[in-house]
Design a protein around this motif. Structure first.
Motif: not given
Length: 305
Positions: A138-152, A188-192, A233-238
């Protein structure tokens, strides 16, 4: 440095030694070898092509929530840059398998689908282990899972509030931790790349979405925390923080909210999913090798006014 070319020219009219003066030549006949020195410019070194820094050849990416929408658009961007393999992790099996077929067909990349609920710690660890077993690393991890509610807020049930936090924030941590362990072990590091939101920096109007806003603020600060811990560890997080995007999940609010969302955005429109792909590619590649701990807002100017 300039190269120097040396050429020996033949002597002009040099007489053989006289028998009476074996060790001397008449002075008028002495002509030394002439040395001609020509300065030749060395070939200019090949300039580094900046576009080469964006290449992802030989790398393996994992994308949660990559079956459609923003996640899929960013997956396409990474595949177009030469990924050797990609893993799509999502709850929706039909969409996930279709996405992998499409990515393989269009980009020739090895694509695998893994059904996953990001809240399930054991399942997440098993999925990351499977990716390494099946695709090598695993060199790259992209975290796109998500949900949203519109509630008072006054009507938000604690259980529903916890669900948003659990998927958006806790799920991001669980997945980052599982992939991060593999990156650390490999050395080897990586990008998250976390997917935050402009909602992590401002409060959206006119809709009420306190759980979503809180979760995305947490995602952004989680990213910053991990960037500090894992830099060794050479892992970049942005993180990428989109504004209002024209996605299938938002079309349900087209009549109610789109006009006001556009009016509040200086560019006067919603963003297109593919407009995040370039940023995702930059963060995944060596082009951003000195960038970590940054939250990049892509919102058409919404947060500047």
């Amino acid at each position: 440095m300039a190269a120097v070319s040396v050429q020996l020219l033949p002597a002009d009219d040099v007489m053989a030694p006289s028998t009476t003066t074996p060790f001397a030549l008449p002075s008028q006949h002495i002509v030394d070898h002439v040395v001609a020195v020509e300065t030749v410019a060395a070939p200019a070194p090949r300039k580094r092509n900046v576009f080469d820094m964006f290449r992802l050849d030989g790398r393996v990416a994992v994308i949660t929530g990559g079956a459609r929408g923003l996640g899929y658009a960013m997956a396409e961007g990474l595949c177009a840059a030469g990924l050797s393999a990609i893993a799509i992790l999502d709850l929706q099996t039909d969409l996930g398998e279709s996405a992998c077929e499409q990515l393989h067909s269009e980009y020739g990349v090895t694509a695998r689908f893994y059904r996953l609920d990001v809240r399930d710690e054991e399942a997440v660890q098993d999925a990351m282990d499977a990716v390494v077993r099946d695709l090598g690393k695993i060199d790259i991890l992209l975290l796109s899972a998500g949900v949203a509610d519109l509630v008072l807020a006054e009507e938000y049930s604690p259980a529903k509030f916890r669900r948003v936090i659990d998927i958006n924030l806790n799920g991001s941590f669980i997945c980052a931790q599982a992939a991060g362990k593999h990156m650390i072990a490999a050395g080897r590091g990586g990008s998250i790349i976390f997917i935050g939101s402009m909602s992590g920096s401002i409060v959206n109007r006119p809709q009420s979405q306190s759980a979503y806003n809180a979760s995305k603020a947490g995602v952004i600060h989680l990213m910053k925390s991990l960037s500090a811990e894992w830099a060794q560890y050479g892992i970049r997080c942005n993180s990428i923080s989109p504004g209002y995007m024209d996605t299938p999940l938002n079309t349900a609010f087209e009549q109610e909210y789109f006009p006001e969302w556009k009016a509040r955005t200086p560019m006067g429109r919603l963003g297109q999913p593919e407009e995040l792909a370039g940023c995702a590619l930059w963060l995944a590649s060596n082009a951003s090798s000195f960038c970590t701990g940054s939250d990049i807002i892509i919102d058409g100017g919404y947060t500047v006014i």
